[in-house]
Write an enzyme that holds these catalytic residues in place. Structure first.
Site, short mmCIF file in Angstrom:
data_model
loop_
_atom_site.label_atom_id
_atom_site.label_comp_id
_atom_site.label_asym_id
_atom_site.label_seq_id
_atom_site.Cartn_x
_atom_site.Cartn_y
_atom_site.Cartn_z
N GLU A 44 0.83 -1.20 0.00
CA GLU A 44 0.00 0.00 0.00
C GLU A 44 0.88 1.25 0.00
O GLU A 44 1.81 1.37 0.78
CB GLU A 44 -0.89 -0.01 1.24
CG GLU A 44 -1.79 1.18 1.41
CD GLU A 44 -2.70 1.07 2.63
OE1 GLU A 44 -3.63 1.88 2.76
OE2 GLU A 44 -2.48 0.16 3.46
N LYS A 127 -8.96 2.74 -3.10
CA LYS A 127 -9.38 2.07 -1.88
C LYS A 127 -10.82 2.42 -1.52
O LYS A 127 -11.22 3.59 -1.54
CB LYS A 127 -8.43 2.49 -0.75
CG LYS A 127 -8.59 1.74 0.57
CD LYS A 127 -7.47 2.19 1.51
CE LYS A 127 -7.49 1.47 2.85
NZ LYS A 127 -6.34 1.87 3.70
N CYS A 163 -5.82 -2.96 1.91
CA CYS A 163 -5.83 -2.97 3.37
C CYS A 163 -7.22 -3.03 4.01
O CYS A 163 -7.79 -4.09 4.14
CB CYS A 163 -5.04 -1.78 3.90
SG CYS A 163 -4.43 -2.02 5.61
N LEU A 344 22.63 5.55 31.18
CA LEU A 344 22.76 4.15 31.56
C LEU A 344 22.92 4.07 33.08
O LEU A 344 24.01 4.31 33.61
CB LEU A 344 23.96 3.53 30.84
CG LEU A 344 24.05 2.01 30.78
CD1 LEU A 344 22.81 1.43 30.11
CD2 LEU A 344 25.29 1.59 30.00
N GLY A 347 19.78 0.24 35.94
CA GLY A 347 18.44 -0.28 36.18
C GLY A 347 17.90 -1.04 34.99
O GLY A 347 18.51 -1.07 33.91
N GLU A 449 5.25 3.94 33.72
CA GLU A 449 5.69 5.21 34.28
C GLU A 449 5.06 6.38 33.54
O GLU A 449 4.65 7.38 34.15
CB GLU A 449 7.22 5.30 34.22
CG GLU A 449 7.92 4.27 35.09
CD GLU A 449 9.42 4.23 34.86
OE1 GLU A 449 10.12 3.58 35.66
OE2 GLU A 449 9.90 4.84 33.88
#
Length: 597
Positions: A44, A127, A163, A344, A347, A449
């Site tokens: 597509e 489409k 699609c 870094l 954790g 988080e």
């Protein structure tokens, strides 16, 4: 029955790169023809990339797409490939985009599929079903087509679809049955979500039964901003049997010999489209049928049938890891970054992001920066260094305490403000490295988080891309264990130190701090978030499911309060049914709250 050797090109286009995408079509068509293919199919909107979003509104881009299609047809012919029909998605238009109520609803930009043959564009299909949910806004951009295009290739009638046409009952597939086709092509830009491959297979089987024909389902592969397209192309017979299936999350040329019936001779007449119909009026299977003759039956049959094979399915963790790696790799590559840098800490989150980055672009292009403060534990420093040693990424250490102390000489801070200052100093260091040396900064917060606002604006949330944006914390741990197990399986050293996986998570911004000081246990938190965020369940549903009402109220309050933070967060790879950003769109200023008990 005659045999049609079809090639499904599961390739990776780039949005806006018409020249580069056309080059992929030309080189891949050459490889397919060398393998004896009689029909080559591309995804597509292959020429323009997908999704193109508001590029639709630029008339210059529309014109460039149409010109590129004509040029591609001529180039394929000059390449000596003109005798092979090539189906390729592109952006077309038969009118201006909709900008006001006076717009003609029956004309405008089109999500289109063309067939190229002997230097010409011999067929164009628009489409029919336009998705307008989740990440899709196609009703905003395109006008639906109302005519099924059937091309006769080597004497076989082949219907063209795109699609969403496959995801809805009726329309093109019902028309394909009426047209008596032997094969339906459906070209796709279908984004990855966990378990979507199982959904697709069931769907293809239902549409094959509806059309009474074999379906060749082709999906693109590659990353585009938050989206990853995972391939998983397949060919399914009318009885639901899987004849061939491509791999997930990798480029592949799936070539397979299909025994298909010849079209009726002479073909039934075309039925005209119904003119002047608006989007709201395009319902059911009321589509016209346009027939285009491309080539007569091919007299030479292959001596030995070519089988495309059925690729092995990936495990859940392998799927997600592959999607995250592909999404990051293409974001870096397609946007021209030299590499990435990340904090870094030792954790779990930063360790997993570092491992993803190394898998995506190689250790030489990854900078891991340890930025310890007076509250950073010895084991965190050691674990960060150990990960760098195991993966081979470039490792740097910048102590932040002198910078924090200097700031505090001019301003008195304590409590949360002091904690956030540490995070913001780290953000300044990372962005300074980016400005000075050019790497893209990766932020490392996970979906859990992000949901509850457990991050510092312009601190640990700083960065240009977040691989874990749609990954809940509990899944982060699963991915870490899977990646280490995969390393052992292949005889490599596990990239993530075991202590980073096992130790209780902590931001280490004050003495003895743990995530559990501020948040519920992640198993419980993620279960609540899955219902509230991904499934839009209300408080009553959550309590009825057995969650503690007080915990529910606390989590929902945190989620609702953090919308302004999420609006400013970096993009990140989508892996779930509802990712923050494109999928979940809520107002920041919003007084609606779930009623408490």
């Amino acid at each position: 029955m005659p045999t049609l050797r079809i090639a499904l090109a599961q390739v990776n286009p780039t949005v806006g790169d018409l020249t580069g995408n056309a080059g992929i079509v030309r080189s891949t068509t050459r490889a397919a023809r060398d393998a004896g293919a009689r029909l080559v199919v591309f995804p597509e909107m292959m020429l323009t990339g997908y999704p193109i979003e508001d590029l639709v509104f630029r008339q210059s881009f529309v014109a460039a797409s149409r010109a590129a299609l004509e040029r591609l047809a001529a180039d394929l012919d000059s390449d000596g490939l003109g005798d092979v029909p090539v189906a390729v998605g592109y952006l077309d238009a038969d009118g201006p985009p909709s900008v006001n109520s006076a717009h003609d609803p029956s004309a405008g930009p089109r999500n289109a599929l063309a067939v190229l043959h002997r230097g010409l564009v011999v067929a164009r299909y628009f489409k029919h079903h336009l998705p307008n949910y989740g990440v899709f806004d196609e009703d905003r951009y395109f006008v639906p087509g109302n005519t099924l295009v059937v091309v006769r290739i080597d004497g076989i009638d082949v219907a063209l679809t795109i699609c969403e046409d496959m995801w809805q009952v009726g329309g093109p597939f019902a028309a394909a049955r009426r047209a008596g086709v032997g094969l339906v092509l459906t070209v796709n830009g279908s984004p990855f979500e966990l378990h979507k491959d199982d959904t697709r297979l069931g769907l293809v089987r239902r549409r094959a039964a509806e059309a009474g024909a074999t379906i060749a389902y082709l999906n693109m592969v590659g990353g585009q901003d938050e989206l990853v397209f995972d391939g998983d192309s397949m060919i399914v017979a009318a009885d639901g049997s899987v004849l061939a299936r491509g791999p997930q999350l990798t480029e592949h040329l799936l070539i397979h010999d299909l025994d298909l019936p010849l079209g009726l001779l002479p073909p039934p007449p075309s039925t005209p489209p119904l003119p002047g119909r608006s989007k709201a009026e395009l319902v059911g299977d009321e589509m016209g049928i346009q027939r285009v003759h491309v080539s007569d039956p091919h007299p030479v049959l292959p001596a030995t049938p070519l089988q495309g094979g059925v690729a092995e399915r990936l495990s859940d963790e392998a799927e997600v890891w592959g999607a995250l790696v592909l999404g990051l790799r293409d974001y870096v590559r397609k946007n021209g970054f030299s590499g990435v840098a990340l904090g870094l800490s030792g954790g779990i989150d930063s360790s997993v992001v570092a491992a993803i980055a190394v898998d995506a672009i190689g250790p030489a292009a990854v900078v891991g920066v340890s930025m310890p403060s007076q509250h950073s534990s010895t084991h965190s420093r050691e674990d960060a260094a150990e990960l760098a040693k195991r993966t081979g990424l470039e490792y740097r250490v910048h102590e932040i305490q002198p910078m924090v102390d200097t700031f505090l000489t001019g301003m008195s801070l304590s409590g949360l403000a002091l904690e956030n200052l540490q995070a913001r100093v780290r953000g300044v260091i990372l962005m300074s490295i980016s400005n000075q040396e050019g790497p893209l900064v990766l932020t490392t917060g996970n979906k859990s988080e992000l949901a509850v606002g457990y991050s510092t604006l312009y601190g640990d949330s700083v960065g240009g891309f977040n691989p874990l944006k749609d990954v809940p914390k509990t899944l982060v741990w699963k991915l870490a264990r899977w990646r280490n197990d995969e390393a052992l399986r292949t005889g490599e050293e596990p990239p993530i130190p075991e202590r980073s996986i096992e130790k209780p998570p902590s931001a280490e911004l004050r003495p003895g701090q743990l995530d559990s000081d501020s948040l519920p246990d992640y198993d419980e938190l993620d279960a609540i978030l899955l219902s509230y965020v991904d499934s839009d369940r209300g408080r009553a549903d959550l309590v009825a499911a057995g969650h503690d009402p007080a915990v529910v109220d606390r989590v929902l309050h945190l989620v609702d309060l953090a919308e302004y933070k999420r609006r400013q967060s970096a993009p990140g790879t989508k892996i779930s049914i509802k990712a923050f950003g494109r999928d979940r769109r809520l107002p920041i200023t919003n007084r609606w709250r779930e009623a408490t008990g």
